[in-house]
Motif scaffolding. Structure first.
Motif, short mmCIF file in Angstrom:
data_model
loop_
_atom_site.label_atom_id
_atom_site.label_comp_id
_atom_site.label_asym_id
_atom_site.label_seq_id
_atom_site.Cartn_x
_atom_site.Cartn_y
_atom_site.Cartn_z
N GLY A 89 -49.22 2.73 -69.50
CA GLY A 89 -48.40 3.05 -68.34
C GLY A 89 -47.43 1.98 -67.92
O GLY A 89 -46.60 2.21 -67.03
N LEU A 90 -47.49 0.81 -68.52
CA LEU A 90 -46.57 -0.27 -68.15
C LEU A 90 -45.20 -0.07 -68.81
O LEU A 90 -45.11 0.39 -69.95
CB LEU A 90 -47.14 -1.62 -68.56
N VAL A 91 -44.15 -0.39 -68.07
CA VAL A 91 -42.79 -0.32 -68.62
C VAL A 91 -42.11 -1.67 -68.43
O VAL A 91 -42.37 -2.40 -67.47
CB VAL A 91 -41.97 0.79 -67.93
N LYS A 92 -41.21 -1.97 -69.34
CA LYS A 92 -40.51 -3.25 -69.29
C LYS A 92 -39.23 -3.10 -68.48
O LYS A 92 -38.38 -2.25 -68.77
CB LYS A 92 -40.18 -3.69 -70.72
N GLY A 93 -39.11 -3.89 -67.42
CA GLY A 93 -37.97 -3.81 -66.53
C GLY A 93 -36.78 -4.60 -67.01
O GLY A 93 -36.86 -5.32 -68.03
N PRO A 94 -35.66 -4.51 -66.29
CA PRO A 94 -34.44 -5.25 -66.67
C PRO A 94 -34.66 -6.75 -66.72
O PRO A 94 -33.96 -7.46 -67.45
CB PRO A 94 -33.44 -4.87 -65.56
#
Length: 388
Positions: A372-377
Protein backbone atom coordinates in the motif's frame (compact mmCIF):
# COMPACT_ATOMS: atom_id res chain seq x y z
CA UNK A 1 3.06 -10.08 -14.84
CA UNK A 2 3.57 -13.78 -14.32
CA UNK A 3 1.60 -16.11 -16.56
CA UNK A 4 0.40 -19.20 -14.72
CA UNK A 5 0.37 -22.42 -16.79
CA UNK A 6 -2.92 -23.92 -17.84
CA UNK A 7 -3.73 -27.07 -15.88
CA UNK A 8 -3.56 -30.53 -17.33
CA UNK A 9 -6.82 -32.22 -16.39
CA UNK A 10 -6.68 -35.70 -14.95
CA UNK A 11 -8.87 -38.70 -15.70
CA UNK A 12 -11.46 -37.81 -13.06
CA UNK A 13 -11.92 -34.26 -14.33
CA UNK A 14 -13.94 -33.18 -17.35
CA UNK A 15 -13.95 -29.97 -19.35
CA UNK A 16 -17.49 -29.61 -20.64
CA UNK A 17 -17.79 -28.24 -24.18
CA UNK A 18 -19.66 -24.95 -24.32
CA UNK A 19 -22.35 -26.60 -26.45
CA UNK A 20 -23.19 -28.89 -23.56
CA UNK A 21 -23.51 -26.11 -21.04
CA UNK A 22 -25.24 -23.37 -23.01
CA UNK A 23 -27.17 -24.75 -25.98
CA UNK A 24 -30.33 -25.87 -24.21
CA UNK A 25 -30.55 -23.70 -21.14
CA UNK A 26 -33.17 -20.92 -21.09
CA UNK A 27 -32.25 -17.28 -20.80
CA UNK A 28 -31.75 -16.10 -17.23
CA UNK A 29 -34.26 -13.29 -17.73
CA UNK A 30 -36.98 -15.90 -18.35
CA UNK A 31 -36.26 -18.09 -15.30
CA UNK A 32 -34.79 -15.68 -12.75
CA UNK A 33 -37.47 -16.32 -10.15
CA UNK A 34 -36.65 -20.04 -10.13
CA UNK A 35 -32.93 -19.23 -9.91
CA UNK A 36 -33.70 -16.99 -6.92
CA UNK A 37 -35.45 -19.90 -5.18
CA UNK A 38 -39.13 -19.37 -5.92
CA UNK A 39 -39.62 -23.15 -5.79
CA UNK A 40 -36.79 -23.91 -3.37
CA UNK A 41 -34.50 -24.89 -6.26
CA UNK A 42 -36.39 -28.15 -6.83
CA UNK A 43 -34.88 -29.95 -9.81
CA UNK A 44 -32.12 -27.38 -10.25
CA UNK A 45 -29.38 -28.72 -7.97
CA UNK A 46 -28.64 -32.33 -8.88
CA UNK A 47 -27.61 -31.96 -11.61
CA UNK A 48 -27.03 -28.24 -11.21
CA UNK A 49 -28.37 -26.10 -14.02
CA UNK A 50 -25.79 -23.73 -15.58
CA UNK A 51 -27.85 -20.60 -14.91
CA UNK A 52 -27.93 -21.31 -11.18
CA UNK A 53 -24.24 -22.13 -11.00
CA UNK A 54 -23.33 -18.94 -12.84
CA UNK A 55 -25.47 -16.80 -10.54
CA UNK A 56 -24.18 -18.49 -7.39
CA UNK A 57 -20.59 -17.90 -8.54
CA UNK A 58 -21.41 -14.29 -9.34
CA UNK A 59 -22.73 -13.65 -5.86
CA UNK A 60 -19.84 -15.64 -4.36
CA UNK A 61 -17.43 -13.30 -6.14
CA UNK A 62 -19.16 -10.35 -4.48
CA UNK A 63 -18.69 -12.00 -1.09
CA UNK A 64 -15.01 -12.58 -1.91
CA UNK A 65 -14.66 -8.93 -2.89
CA UNK A 66 -15.49 -8.04 0.71
CA UNK A 67 -12.33 -9.84 1.81
CA UNK A 68 -10.11 -8.56 -0.99
CA UNK A 69 -11.14 -4.92 -0.50
CA UNK A 70 -10.78 -4.92 3.30
CA UNK A 71 -7.80 -3.17 4.86
CA UNK A 72 -6.90 -5.63 7.58
CA UNK A 73 -3.35 -4.42 8.15
CA UNK A 74 -2.96 -3.37 11.77
CA UNK A 75 -0.19 -0.93 10.85
CA UNK A 76 -2.36 0.92 8.31
CA UNK A 77 -3.84 4.28 9.21
CA UNK A 78 -7.00 3.09 7.43
CA UNK A 79 -7.13 -0.21 9.31
CA UNK A 80 -10.62 -1.67 9.49
CA UNK A 81 -11.96 0.17 6.42
CA UNK A 82 -12.38 -0.58 2.73
CA UNK A 83 -9.43 0.20 0.46
CA UNK A 84 -11.64 2.07 -1.97
CA UNK A 85 -14.54 4.49 -1.92
CA UNK A 86 -18.03 3.44 -2.99
CA UNK A 87 -17.56 5.15 -6.34
CA UNK A 88 -14.44 3.20 -7.28
CA UNK A 89 -14.93 -0.14 -5.53
CA UNK A 90 -15.95 -2.29 -8.50
CA UNK A 91 -13.51 -0.65 -10.89
CA UNK A 92 -10.55 -0.99 -8.54
CA UNK A 93 -11.40 -4.62 -7.77
CA UNK A 94 -11.60 -5.65 -11.43
CA UNK A 95 -15.40 -5.85 -11.56
CA UNK A 96 -16.16 -2.77 -13.64
CA UNK A 97 -18.49 -4.85 -15.83
CA UNK A 98 -20.67 -5.95 -12.91
CA UNK A 99 -23.45 -3.54 -13.82
CA UNK A 100 -23.94 -2.60 -10.15
CA UNK A 101 -23.45 0.68 -8.33
CA UNK A 102 -22.60 0.76 -4.63
CA UNK A 103 -25.05 2.93 -2.71
CA UNK A 104 -23.98 2.34 0.88
CA UNK A 105 -21.14 0.86 2.93
CA UNK A 106 -22.08 -1.10 6.04
CA UNK A 107 -20.08 -0.47 9.21
CA UNK A 108 -20.40 -1.81 12.72
CA UNK A 109 -18.85 -0.55 15.92
CA UNK A 110 -19.37 -2.71 19.00
CA UNK A 111 -17.24 -4.27 21.69
CA UNK A 112 -18.06 -7.63 20.14
CA UNK A 113 -16.14 -6.78 16.99
CA UNK A 114 -12.83 -7.03 18.83
CA UNK A 115 -13.85 -10.46 20.13
CA UNK A 116 -15.32 -11.84 16.92
CA UNK A 117 -13.39 -10.16 14.13
CA UNK A 118 -10.29 -9.43 16.17
CA UNK A 119 -10.42 -5.91 14.80
CA UNK A 120 -10.37 -2.55 16.53
CA UNK A 121 -12.72 -0.22 14.70
CA UNK A 122 -11.90 3.26 13.52
CA UNK A 123 -14.13 6.20 14.34
CA UNK A 124 -16.71 5.19 11.72
CA UNK A 125 -16.53 1.52 12.74
CA UNK A 126 -15.28 -1.59 10.99
CA UNK A 127 -16.26 -2.09 7.36
CA UNK A 128 -18.51 -5.16 7.04
CA UNK A 129 -19.69 -4.96 3.44
CA UNK A 130 -21.79 -3.00 1.00
CA UNK A 131 -25.20 -2.48 -0.56
CA UNK A 132 -25.37 -2.12 -4.33
CA UNK A 133 -28.07 -1.89 -6.99
CA UNK A 134 -27.99 -3.00 -10.60
CA UNK A 135 -28.13 0.14 -12.76
CA UNK A 136 -26.76 -1.00 -16.13
CA UNK A 137 -29.62 -1.43 -18.65
CA UNK A 138 -27.93 -4.36 -20.40
CA UNK A 139 -27.36 -6.20 -17.13
CA UNK A 140 -30.94 -5.52 -16.02
CA UNK A 141 -32.17 -7.07 -19.27
CA UNK A 142 -29.89 -10.08 -18.80
CA UNK A 143 -31.04 -10.59 -15.21
CA UNK A 144 -34.68 -9.99 -16.07
CA UNK A 145 -35.08 -7.58 -13.19
CA UNK A 146 -33.35 -4.89 -11.15
CA UNK A 147 -31.38 -6.55 -8.36
CA UNK A 148 -30.34 -5.08 -5.02
CA UNK A 149 -27.44 -6.97 -3.46
CA UNK A 150 -26.11 -6.87 0.10
CA UNK A 151 -22.70 -8.51 0.58
CA UNK A 152 -21.33 -9.21 4.06
CA UNK A 153 -17.70 -9.81 4.98
CA UNK A 154 -16.76 -12.73 7.20
CA UNK A 155 -13.91 -13.00 9.66
CA UNK A 156 -10.31 -12.83 8.54
CA UNK A 157 -9.55 -16.13 10.28
CA UNK A 158 -11.74 -19.20 10.06
CA UNK A 159 -11.60 -20.05 13.73
CA UNK A 160 -12.26 -16.55 15.04
CA UNK A 161 -15.99 -17.09 15.11
CA UNK A 162 -18.89 -16.71 17.53
CA UNK A 163 -22.47 -17.26 16.45
CA UNK A 164 -23.82 -15.42 19.46
CA UNK A 165 -21.85 -12.34 18.48
CA UNK A 166 -23.07 -12.64 14.91
CA UNK A 167 -26.65 -12.74 16.11
CA UNK A 168 -26.17 -9.59 18.17
CA UNK A 169 -24.36 -7.56 15.54
CA UNK A 170 -24.48 -3.88 16.21
CA UNK A 171 -27.96 -2.34 15.97
CA UNK A 172 -26.71 0.62 13.96
CA UNK A 173 -25.56 -1.60 11.06
CA UNK A 174 -28.90 -3.45 11.16
CA UNK A 175 -30.82 -0.18 11.02
CA UNK A 176 -28.54 1.08 8.26
CA UNK A 177 -29.32 -1.92 6.05
CA UNK A 178 -33.07 -1.74 6.67
CA UNK A 179 -33.25 2.00 6.04
CA UNK A 180 -31.17 1.80 2.86
CA UNK A 181 -33.26 -1.04 1.44
CA UNK A 182 -36.44 0.89 2.24
CA UNK A 183 -35.00 3.91 0.44
CA UNK A 184 -34.05 1.91 -2.65
CA UNK A 185 -37.45 0.25 -2.79
CA UNK A 186 -39.09 3.69 -2.75
CA UNK A 187 -36.77 4.83 -5.55
CA UNK A 188 -37.67 1.82 -7.71
CA UNK A 189 -41.25 1.40 -6.55
CA UNK A 190 -42.55 1.44 -10.13
CA UNK A 191 -40.45 -1.67 -10.86
CA UNK A 192 -41.90 -3.64 -7.96
CA UNK A 193 -42.82 -6.66 -10.10
CA UNK A 194 -39.27 -6.95 -11.41
CA UNK A 195 -37.22 -6.22 -8.33
CA UNK A 196 -35.18 -8.67 -6.23
CA UNK A 197 -33.12 -8.43 -3.06
CA UNK A 198 -30.17 -10.79 -2.76
CA UNK A 199 -27.86 -11.33 0.22
CA UNK A 200 -24.52 -13.08 0.11
CA UNK A 201 -21.66 -13.78 2.47
CA UNK A 202 -19.16 -16.32 3.70
CA UNK A 203 -18.74 -17.77 7.21
CA UNK A 204 -19.87 -15.14 9.71
CA UNK A 205 -20.80 -13.04 6.68
CA UNK A 206 -23.20 -15.80 5.62
CA UNK A 207 -24.75 -15.80 9.09
CA UNK A 208 -25.16 -12.02 8.92
CA UNK A 209 -26.65 -12.35 5.44
CA UNK A 210 -29.27 -14.77 6.76
CA UNK A 211 -30.12 -12.60 9.74
CA UNK A 212 -30.36 -9.39 7.73
CA UNK A 213 -32.44 -11.13 5.01
CA UNK A 214 -34.85 -12.16 7.77
CA UNK A 215 -35.03 -8.55 8.99
CA UNK A 216 -35.68 -7.24 5.48
CA UNK A 217 -38.35 -9.82 4.70
CA UNK A 218 -40.11 -9.02 7.99
CA UNK A 219 -40.10 -5.38 6.98
CA UNK A 220 -41.46 -6.20 3.51
CA UNK A 221 -44.21 -8.39 4.95
CA UNK A 222 -45.28 -5.55 7.21
CA UNK A 223 -45.76 -3.32 4.17
CA UNK A 224 -48.48 -4.74 1.93
CA UNK A 225 -47.13 -3.20 -1.25
CA UNK A 226 -43.68 -4.71 -0.74
CA UNK A 227 -44.43 -8.27 0.34
CA UNK A 228 -44.06 -9.81 -3.13
CA UNK A 229 -40.40 -8.78 -3.56
CA UNK A 230 -38.28 -11.98 -3.45
CA UNK A 231 -35.52 -12.10 -0.83
CA UNK A 232 -32.76 -14.66 -1.45
CA UNK A 233 -29.56 -15.63 0.36
CA UNK A 234 -26.57 -17.31 -1.30
CA UNK A 235 -24.64 -18.44 1.77
CA UNK A 236 -21.17 -19.96 1.71
CA UNK A 237 -19.89 -21.92 4.73
CA UNK A 238 -22.63 -20.61 6.98
CA UNK A 239 -22.83 -21.75 10.59
CA UNK A 240 -26.23 -22.28 12.18
CA UNK A 241 -27.72 -18.96 13.21
CA UNK A 242 -30.90 -19.65 15.14
CA UNK A 243 -33.13 -22.06 17.02
CA UNK A 244 -35.95 -24.19 15.51
CA UNK A 245 -38.48 -21.36 15.91
CA UNK A 246 -36.24 -19.04 13.91
CA UNK A 247 -35.77 -21.63 11.15
CA UNK A 248 -39.53 -22.14 10.96
CA UNK A 249 -40.22 -18.41 10.79
CA UNK A 250 -37.64 -17.93 8.00
CA UNK A 251 -39.51 -20.51 5.94
CA UNK A 252 -42.94 -19.07 6.78
CA UNK A 253 -42.16 -15.55 5.62
CA UNK A 254 -40.53 -16.79 2.41
CA UNK A 255 -36.82 -16.04 2.79
CA UNK A 256 -35.05 -18.35 0.33
CA UNK A 257 -31.64 -19.57 1.50
CA UNK A 258 -29.25 -21.69 -0.56
CA UNK A 259 -26.31 -22.85 1.55
CA UNK A 260 -23.11 -24.15 -0.04
CA UNK A 261 -21.22 -26.46 2.29
CA UNK A 262 -17.79 -28.05 1.88
CA UNK A 263 -18.27 -31.45 3.48
CA UNK A 264 -14.86 -31.21 5.19
CA UNK A 265 -15.47 -27.74 6.61
CA UNK A 266 -16.20 -27.72 10.34
CA UNK A 267 -17.77 -24.26 10.58
CA UNK A 268 -21.18 -25.25 9.10
CA UNK A 269 -21.41 -27.91 11.83
CA UNK A 270 -21.53 -25.33 14.62
CA UNK A 271 -23.16 -24.30 16.87
CA UNK A 272 -25.52 -27.08 17.88
CA UNK A 273 -23.08 -29.91 17.25
CA UNK A 274 -25.26 -32.34 19.22
CA UNK A 275 -28.70 -30.70 19.11
CA UNK A 276 -29.61 -29.70 15.58
CA UNK A 277 -31.96 -30.37 12.67
CA UNK A 278 -30.49 -33.84 12.15
CA UNK A 279 -31.59 -35.46 15.42
CA UNK A 280 -35.25 -35.78 14.48
CA UNK A 281 -37.95 -35.85 17.15
CA UNK A 282 -35.47 -35.28 19.94
CA UNK A 283 -34.79 -31.76 18.72
CA UNK A 284 -38.52 -31.01 18.68
CA UNK A 285 -38.83 -32.14 22.30
CA UNK A 286 -35.82 -30.15 23.44
CA UNK A 287 -36.12 -27.13 21.17
CA UNK A 288 -36.25 -24.82 24.18
CA UNK A 289 -32.66 -25.62 25.16
CA UNK A 290 -30.25 -22.75 24.43
CA UNK A 291 -27.82 -25.03 22.58
CA UNK A 292 -30.38 -26.31 20.03
CA UNK A 293 -29.65 -24.74 16.63
CA UNK A 294 -31.17 -25.38 13.20
CA UNK A 295 -29.87 -24.69 9.72
CA UNK A 296 -32.26 -22.87 7.39
CA UNK A 297 -33.02 -23.24 3.72
CA UNK A 298 -31.60 -25.71 1.21
CA UNK A 299 -28.12 -27.22 1.49
CA UNK A 300 -25.86 -28.06 -1.45
CA UNK A 301 -22.90 -30.22 -0.32
CA UNK A 302 -19.68 -29.65 -2.27
CA UNK A 303 -17.24 -32.55 -2.55
CA UNK A 304 -13.46 -32.19 -2.44
CA UNK A 305 -13.07 -34.15 -5.67
CA UNK A 306 -11.09 -31.55 -7.59
CA UNK A 307 -7.92 -32.88 -9.28
CA UNK A 308 -6.30 -29.50 -8.68
CA UNK A 309 -6.36 -29.82 -4.88
CA UNK A 310 -3.66 -31.57 -2.88
CA UNK A 311 -4.30 -33.60 0.24
CA UNK A 312 -3.97 -31.53 3.39
CA UNK A 313 -4.61 -31.83 7.11
CA UNK A 314 -5.02 -28.08 7.54
CA UNK A 315 -8.72 -27.92 8.40
CA UNK A 316 -8.78 -24.13 8.13
CA UNK A 317 -8.13 -24.38 4.39
CA UNK A 318 -11.40 -26.26 3.85
CA UNK A 319 -13.20 -23.11 5.02
CA UNK A 320 -11.58 -20.88 2.40
CA UNK A 321 -14.09 -19.07 0.19
CA UNK A 322 -11.96 -19.33 -2.96
CA UNK A 323 -11.89 -23.10 -2.45
CA UNK A 324 -15.68 -23.06 -2.16
CA UNK A 325 -15.98 -21.17 -5.44
CA UNK A 326 -13.53 -23.54 -7.12
CA UNK A 327 -15.50 -26.59 -5.98
CA UNK A 328 -18.76 -24.96 -7.04
CA UNK A 329 -17.31 -24.17 -10.45
CA UNK A 330 -16.54 -27.86 -10.97
CA UNK A 331 -19.76 -29.16 -9.44
CA UNK A 332 -22.17 -30.96 -11.79
CA UNK A 333 -24.07 -33.27 -9.48
CA UNK A 334 -23.72 -35.27 -6.29
CA UNK A 335 -22.44 -38.36 -8.13
CA UNK A 336 -20.64 -36.65 -10.99
CA UNK A 337 -16.87 -36.08 -11.33
CA UNK A 338 -15.39 -32.62 -11.02
CA UNK A 339 -15.88 -30.79 -14.32
CA UNK A 340 -13.61 -27.80 -14.61
CA UNK A 341 -15.40 -25.09 -16.58
CA UNK A 342 -12.69 -22.47 -16.77
CA UNK A 343 -12.62 -20.52 -13.50
CA UNK A 344 -9.01 -19.52 -12.83
CA UNK A 345 -7.59 -22.25 -10.58
CA UNK A 346 -4.84 -19.89 -9.39
CA UNK A 347 -7.44 -18.08 -7.25
CA UNK A 348 -7.53 -21.06 -4.89
CA UNK A 349 -4.04 -20.21 -3.63
CA UNK A 350 -4.74 -16.54 -3.01
CA UNK A 351 -4.59 -16.96 0.77
CA UNK A 352 -3.71 -20.62 1.28
CA UNK A 353 -1.64 -23.48 -0.11
CA UNK A 354 -4.05 -25.98 -1.63
CA UNK A 355 -3.08 -26.41 -5.28
CA UNK A 356 -0.87 -29.30 -6.29
CA UNK A 357 2.75 -28.33 -6.89
CA UNK A 358 2.69 -29.37 -10.55
CA UNK A 359 0.46 -26.38 -11.33
CA UNK A 360 3.28 -24.06 -10.20
CA UNK A 361 1.05 -21.56 -8.41
CA UNK A 362 2.79 -20.02 -5.37
CA UNK A 363 0.93 -20.26 -2.07
CA UNK A 364 -0.69 -17.18 -0.52
CA UNK A 365 0.22 -15.04 -3.48
CA UNK A 366 -2.51 -12.40 -3.07
CA UNK A 367 -0.95 -9.23 -1.68
CA UNK A 368 -1.14 -5.51 -2.18
CA UNK A 369 1.70 -4.03 -4.18
CA UNK A 370 4.33 -2.56 -1.85
CA UNK A 371 1.85 -3.15 0.99
CA UNK A 372 0.00 0.00 0.00
CA UNK A 373 2.94 2.40 0.16
CA UNK A 374 3.51 4.81 -2.73
CA UNK A 375 6.57 6.87 -3.56
CA UNK A 376 5.91 10.60 -3.44
CA UNK A 377 7.51 13.45 -5.40
CA UNK A 378 10.03 13.87 -2.58
CA UNK A 379 11.17 10.27 -3.01
CA UNK A 380 9.68 9.13 0.30
CA UNK A 381 7.37 6.12 0.69
CA UNK A 382 4.11 6.91 2.48
CA UNK A 383 0.55 5.64 2.71
CA UNK A 384 -1.79 7.53 0.40
CA UNK A 385 -4.96 9.14 1.66
CA UNK A 386 -8.25 7.31 1.13
CA UNK A 387 -9.93 7.99 -2.19
CA UNK A 388 -12.79 10.40 -2.17
Amino acid sequence: MAVFPLPQLEDNAVLLPSSQTNSTQPQLCDVWRDIQGAHNWNGLLDPMVPNLKAEALRYGNLAQLCYDAFDGKSYSKNYGTCYHSKRYLFNKMGMSESGYQVTKYVYANTNLLNQVFGEKPKDQGVWLGFIAVCTDPNEIRRLGRRDIVIAWRGTQTAWRYSCAAGATVNISSRDLVVSEIERLIQVYEKEMDNLSITFTGHSLGAALATLSAYDIKQMLCAKHNFHQIPVTVFAFASPRVGNPAFAKRVEEIGVKVLRFVNKRDLVPKVPGVCMNENVGCLSKLLHWLPWTYFHVGVELPLHNNSPFIQHTHNLAYFHNLELYLHLLDGYVGSKQPFSWSGRDHALVNKSCDLLREKYEIPPKWWQEQNKGLVKGPDGKWTQPSEEE
